[in-house]
Design an enzyme around this catalytic site. Structure first.
Site, PDB file in Angstrom:
ATOM      1  CB  VAL A   1       4.285  -5.841  -3.286  1.00  0.00           C
ATOM      2  CG1 VAL A   1       2.819  -6.141  -3.001  1.00  0.00           C
ATOM      3  CG2 VAL A   1       4.428  -5.003  -4.545  1.00  0.00           C
TER       4      VAL A   1
ATOM      5  CG  HIS B   1      -2.052  -7.947   2.220  1.00  0.00           C
ATOM      6  ND1 HIS B   1      -2.116  -7.985   0.841  1.00  0.00           N
ATOM      7  CD2 HIS B   1      -1.692  -9.195   2.613  1.00  0.00           C
ATOM      8  CE1 HIS B   1      -1.802  -9.196   0.419  1.00  0.00           C
ATOM      9  NE2 HIS B   1      -1.539  -9.946   1.474  1.00  0.00           N
TER      10      HIS B   1
ATOM     11  NE  ARG C   1       4.585   2.421 -11.162  1.00  0.00           N
ATOM     12  CZ  ARG C   1       5.666   1.799 -10.748  1.00  0.00           C
ATOM     13  NH1 ARG C   1       5.642   0.512 -10.601  1.00  0.00           N
ATOM     14  NH2 ARG C   1       6.785   2.458 -10.516  1.00  0.00           N
TER      15      ARG C   1
HETATM   16  C1  GRF Z   1      -9.690  -5.649   1.015  1.00  0.00           C
HETATM   17  O1  GRF Z   1      -9.915  -6.979   1.310  1.00  0.00           O
HETATM   18  C2  GRF Z   1      -8.240  -5.284   1.208  1.00  0.00           C
HETATM   19  O2  GRF Z   1      -7.594  -6.082   2.141  1.00  0.00           O
HETATM   20  C3  GRF Z   1      -7.658  -5.526  -0.154  1.00  0.00           C
HETATM   21  O3  GRF Z   1      -8.667  -5.143  -1.053  1.00  0.00           O
HETATM   22  C4  GRF Z   1      -9.936  -5.329  -0.441  1.00  0.00           C
HETATM   23  C5  GRF Z   1     -10.740  -4.078  -0.640  1.00  0.00           C
HETATM   24  O4  GRF Z   1     -12.065  -4.219  -0.270  1.00  0.00           O
HETATM   25  N1  GRF Z   1      -6.423  -4.788  -0.302  1.00  0.00           N
HETATM   26  P1  GRF Z   1     -13.050  -2.975  -0.292  1.00  0.00           P
HETATM   27  O5  GRF Z   1     -12.968  -2.354  -1.680  1.00  0.00           O
HETATM   28  O6  GRF Z   1     -12.615  -2.012   0.768  1.00  0.00           O
HETATM   29  O7  GRF Z   1     -14.402  -3.545  -0.028  1.00  0.00           O
END
Ligand code: GRF
Length: 232
Positions: free
Chosen positions: A179, A144, A100
């Site tokens: 996280v 998120h 990573r």
């Molecule tokens: C979103 O729902 C975000 O909250 C999460 O991953 C998803 C990404 O969606 N972290 P996209 O690839 O922007 O359509």
């Protein structure tokens, strides 16, 4: 309530807003930056948030330029969007890295090469290490799909359904080591309807994500530039 809806309309990027939705804090003034704030976007999936950042820039709701899109997944749809909108992109596949740390270093180097000021994790399905977090302190944000601090981690939408809460939403926050725990920048609430399933709820949450992420970028960028001015 009427007044609130008018405010939302300013950010209506061609989809229906649920009248019951709430964004906080909501700043209706678009800050302008000279030179434009340089964004680095990290994405792993569909890239719908990435696309709405582009649309916000195009419609002058966000005064920024996207210097680089970095993806870790060579098959992700975000790449197609980068091609469509002619945004520079690079694939840094974590499967090609030994650790990573090695992947993080390549990502960090690329962000530096493109003089990125603000890094946006827009569906970046990887935990970033301390080196990136420290390098981009106060300049690394994530979106998120829950009202943090509830439902951290994976499958946040299903977690909310399983707990039978009636309001969930989405949060943009600074990234720190733990996280989904960094300082909250902006949130949007989304009610869960009785007949919702994961897909219907996800769609409404994502509609709100597409609004709050550009707002959060503007807010963080404003802070960065103000700090910069004060320090001179
Ligand atoms: C979103 O729902 C975000 O909250 C999460 O991953 C998803 C990404 O969606 N972290 P996209 O690839 O922007 O359509």
């Amino acid at each position: 309530m009427k007044q609130d809806n008018k405010e939302y309309m300013k950010y209506n990027l061609s989809y229906d807003l649920n009248e019951q939705s709430l964004i906080s804090p909501l700043d209706s003034v678009t800050p302008l930056f000279e030179p434009k704030i340089r964004l680095g976007i990290l994405a792993s999936g569909n890239g719908s948030n990435f696309e709405y950042i582009i649309k916000s820039i195009q419609t002058k709701k966000l005064d920024a330029e996207i210097s680089i899109l970095i993806v870790n997944n060579p098959n992700c749809l975000a790449i197609k969007k980068a091609i469509k909108y002619k945004i520079p992109y690079v694939i840094i596949n974590h499967r090609d890295c030994k650790s990573r740390f090695e992947h993080d270093m390549l990502v960090m180097k690329k962000l530096e090469d493109f003089s990125v000021e603000l890094v946006v994790m827009a569906g970046w399905m990887r935990i970033v290490g301390e080196e990136i977090i420290n390098k981009f302190e106060n300049r690394l944000i994530n979106i998120h799909p829950s009202l943090l601090p509830s439902f951290k981690g994976v499958d946040a939408i299903q977690q909310a359904i399983d707990k039978r809460v009636t309001i969930t939403g989405c949060t943009v926050h600074y990234v720190q080591k733990e996280v989904d725990s960094g300082l909250i920048i902006i949130q949007a609430a989304v009610p869960i309807n009785e007949n919702d399933n994961k897909e219907t709820l996800k769609k409404r949450i994502q509609n709100m994500e597409h609004i709050i992420l550009p707002l959060a970028i503007a807010k963080v960028a404003k802070n960065l530039r103000t700090k910069f001015k004060d320090n001179k």
